[in-house]
Design an enzyme around this catalytic site. Structure first.
Site, short mmCIF file in Angstrom:
data_model
loop_
_atom_site.label_atom_id
_atom_site.label_comp_id
_atom_site.label_asym_id
_atom_site.label_seq_id
_atom_site.Cartn_x
_atom_site.Cartn_y
_atom_site.Cartn_z
N GLU A 83 38.95 30.46 54.36
CA GLU A 83 39.53 30.09 53.07
C GLU A 83 39.39 31.19 52.03
OE1 GLU A 83 38.88 26.23 51.48
OE2 GLU A 83 38.94 25.23 53.41
N GLY A 84 39.66 32.41 52.45
CA GLY A 84 39.55 33.55 51.55
C GLY A 84 38.21 34.23 51.75
#
Length: 825
Positions: free
Chosen positions: A501-502
């Site tokens: 997620e990043g």
């Protein structure tokens, strides 16, 4: 000398007006009154008149729009448009998607703390609490992480069935569609509890309730899509996954090469308009067992079947697993973790237009849809998992450090171990408050774009630091894997949450401050929007209004930062009690300094600031620590400001402000324009850096809270799965703490009597019998020490195996399909 007095009078009036953020006309009146009083008290009349005349001219120029707009505002608008950093469509979409909550106050330089403290305390409904105490507790009791990870590389069929039966996949789905309809706070508490026993469980349950088909359908789905899919997702008939990342598009998700071509094709016996997809995705959680695939791709319409636009843009679709051309089922093996994760591929996969999430109306709006829901999911799943594992590590490590003895002392009494325990306690307290704050923001209806990135980065990074210290305290107990090990897998899997997620490196250097500086700043986004207006007159008027506010804001922050630095933030009104009032004042100081630094960097570096990633990262660190400290103070307030929590709050707060000053120091010492950096240093640190790391005395108090039962420890442990059971060695060790402490005086008495008694060759049971016969201990104390030995052995014993038991369960060729979804049923 004569002219210096009225100038100093005006300057003093300006400083007072700027500190209190008085409007310009108030400053004019204050300045005029100050000059008049100065003249009356004997200041040089000629000098006062000259200064007064200059003051009047400047005042007229600033107060009268007919003079200000053409002479001041228009040239500044022209300059501003030249230095304004260009925003890509991707960046603009990201900025427009999020909402601004209290984090906006941190950029104001003068936070309204009442807004934070008046926010309602997050609470669970009776139904949500019953779910935590019932099905969630039962699911934790079914978990066996050793069997899941080492033996089967999958959750057991009963666990899969239980998850579906009790609608764990449907926590966020509204009740009319068959879901549980839980609040974001309940979602947070469920994931936090599951993560305290099994990272496989928390990931498996968290992902369907995070970014994926369910969340997207709730926000954008057509009525037909909602009516069909949401009930099936809620009860587990459909297991979802979402394909975004691919080999050539990770953090830069907008550059995905996966594409779909609008065309006509046979579908269910009729020729329909649809999309022919080609895609290659990887790292997709739940993909190996998913029955419903959410897919992000770029949509093209070369034949104009949908309109004139050829490149429609990123779009999202739902694809059933059994759609011809879809390749799915193989698994990745991320750091030996057992949660389902794998690739999805497809070539010439045809789906009708009805497969587009939201229908044709949302074709090309995929990035906007993703960004709008990403911050919601990112606010909960990973922060809750990180805080849950950190809290469990804190509680069990404190108990272990009390039970485990070396050289006749609990290892927690050694200062080196105590130092690690203090870090564990303070950091677990901090990220627990942070995770709760972001979940509460979502529960209030916010879309916290900036807090979600802060929470994702710091809960995962700090969570890894907590587990690292816990591993060091446990020593061999932590590194020997087996059914008795409750830390090793968390340490092994920590990099996964940091990567997904990043990636955290990108999150820190690009996102936290990059988004925050524009989205949360009280004037920057408004100025950017004003400068983009098409009507020249409206553009000038709107820019003028925002510019005046921004200039006053910047001057005020410079004055406030300098004053707070000069007084060490000891003067000024602030909320809180005698303990926390000084904390609020310190945050006032650092908020003003952050606002000053932000304005200076944006003014002097302009569009180049986005490429100064180290500067952005350090200012992002300041923003993050301000938000974390605010979350801790809010939690402390919500819980009634308990005195027993003060050592944890104090340790975590001092650690935060030390990190803030270290980040400021790095930013100032490396500011690209050196003279400006020196000047800013004098404003931010007029006496130099003063914040220190938490003291040893404070660390001793924080560590002691982990090693003895108490209400502060109970609050830190709230929401964890601590039921002592065969599958929960951490819960067993925690349950021993009170009895171990009660037995310590008896143990000391017995050990003292045993010295020199010549009983060293006897086993422990025989020594105890001899102690009763000699009158050293009573029969009741004999039982107490026997129980203590049993508890100690359970706490310190590690697993060993027959070599055959450690052989890989699979004997097939490495090219054969890996186990996938035996629990689908």
């Amino acid at each position: 000398m004569g002219i210096a007095v009225p100038i100093l009078i005006l300057l003093l009036a300006g400083l007072i007006a700027a500190y209190h953020r008085l409007p310009l006309w108030s400053y004019v009146l204050l300045g005029a009154a100050a000059l008049a009083i100065g003249a009356w008290l004997g200041a040089n009349l000629t000098a006062s008149s000259v200064v007064g005349a200059v003051f009047a001219v400047l005042t007229i120029a600033l107060l009268i729009p007919a003079i200000r707009l053409p002479l001041i505002t228009r040239p500044l608008l022209d300059f501003y448009t030249k230095i304004l950093p260009p925003l890509t469509d991707t960046e603009r979409t990201a900025l427009e998607a999020g909402t601004v909550g209290f984090e906006g106050e941190l950029f104001s330089g003068k936070p309204q703390w009442k807004l934070l403290l008046d926010q309602p305390k997050p609470v669970l409904s009776a139904e949500e609490q019953a779910f935590l105490d019932g099905p969630c507790e039962q699911l934790c009791a079914l978990a066996d992480e050793w069997q899941t990870v080492h033996v089967h590389a999958d959750l057991s069929p009963p666990v899969w069935e239980f998850i579906k039966q009790h609608k764990f996949f449907g926590m966020i789905i509204p009740k009319p569609y068959g879901g549980l309809g839980f609040s974001a706070f309940a979602h947070h508490r469920v994931i936090q509890k599951l993560s305290s026993i099994s990272s496989t469980l928390s990931a498996t349950v968290g992902v369907p309730n995070s970014l994926g088909p369910g969340e997207l359908l709730m926000h954008y789905g057509t009525p037909e899509q909602k009516d069909y899919y949401l009930p099936r997702l809620a009860d587990g008939r459909e297991i979802p996954c979402f394909g975004l990342t691919g080999p050539f598009a990770g953090s830069d998700a907008t550059s995905i090469p996966d594409f779909g071509i609008v065309c006509t094709h046979e579908w269910n016996g009729a020729r329909v308009v649809g999309i022919r997809l080609s895609f290659d995705k990887r790292y997709i959680t739940l993909a190996p067992v998913a029955t419903l695939i959410g897919l992000a791709f770029r949509l093209y319409d070369p034949d104009g079947l949908l309109g004139e636009k050829k490149d429609i843009g990123i779009s999202l679709a739902l694809i059933p697993r059994d759609t011809p051309g879809v390749e799915i089922g193989r698994r990745h093996f991320p750091l030996n973790a057992a949660f389902m994760n794998g690739p999805i591929r497809g070539r010439d996969v045809f789906v009708p237009l009805s497969a587009l999430i939201g229908g044709e109306e949302y074709a090309g709006k995929g990035w906007q849809m993703l960004v709008e829901v990403l911050s919601i999911g990112r606010s909960i799943t990973l922060p809750s998992s990180g805080s849950g594992s950190a809290k469990m590590a804190a509680v069990v490590t404190g108990a272990y450090a009390r039970i485990r003895k070396q050289f006749g002392l609990s290892i927690g009494r050694f200062e080196g171990v105590e130092e690690a325990l203090a870090r564990i306690a303070g950091k677990a307290y901090a990220i627990s408050a942070l995770a709760q704050a972001t979940a509460a923001a979502v529960a209030r209806g916010e879309n916290p774009a900036v807090p979600s990135t802060i929470a994702k980065y710091h809960c995962t990074t700090t969570g890894r630091e907590v587990v690292q210290d816990a591993m060091d305290v446990h020593g061999g107990k932590g590194i020997i894997l087996g059914p008795r090990n409750y830390l090793g897998r968390n340490w092994q899997h920590a990099p996964i949450s940091i990567t997904v997620e990043g990636a955290n490196i990108m999150t820190r250097s690009l996102m936290i401050f990059g988004q925050g500086a524009i989205l949360c700043h009280p004037w920057v986004l408004k100025e950017m929007q004003a400068a983009a207006l098409e009507d020249p007159r409206q553009r000038l008027r709107e820019f003028d209004r925002n510019l005046r506010g921004h200039v006053g804001y910047a001057i005020s922050n410079a004055v406030r930062a300098w004053w707070f630095g000069l007084t060490a933030a000891r003067i000024g009104s602030a909320p809180g009690d005698a303990c926390t009032r000084r904390y609020f004042r310190k945050l006032d100081r650092y908020c003003a300094a952050l606002a000053l630094m932000t304005d200076t960097a944006m003014l002097l570096l302009g569009g180049k600031l986005k490429f100064r990633e180290k500067l952005s990262a350090r200012l992002g660190d300041v923003l993050s620590e301000l938000y974390i400290a605010s979350s801790m103070l809010k939690r402390h307030h919500d819980e009634g400001a308990p005195v027993s929590d003060r050592p944890l709050l104090a340790w975590a707060f001092h650690d935060a402000v030390h990190r803030i000053e270290r980040a400021f120091s790095g930013a100032l010492r490396n500011f690209p324009i050196r003279p400006v950096g020196w000047l800013l240093w004098l404003l931010v640190f007029p006496w130099g850096r003063r914040a220190q790391e938490p003291s040893d005395r404070l660390g001793h108090r924080a560590a002691a809270l982990l090693m003895a039962p108490g209400d502060a420890r109970d609050r830190l442990a709230a929401g964890l799965y601590l039921t002592p059971a065969a599958n929960n060695p951490a819960g067993r060790i925690d349950s021993y703490l009170s009895k171990v402490i009660l037995a310590e005086p008896v143990e000391r008495k017995f050990v003292k009597a045993l010295k020199g008694a010549g009983l060293d060759t006897l086993d422990y049971a025989a020594q105890l019998d001899a102690g009763v016969q000699a009158g050293w201990i009573t029969a009741e104390e004999h039982k107490q020490l026997e129980e203590l030995r049993t508890m100690t052995l359970d706490a310190i014993t590690v697993d060993d195996f027959d070599p055959a038991e450690l052989a890989a369960a699979a004997t097939q060729s490495t090219k054969a399909p890996l186990p996938s979804g035996e629990g689908l049923g």
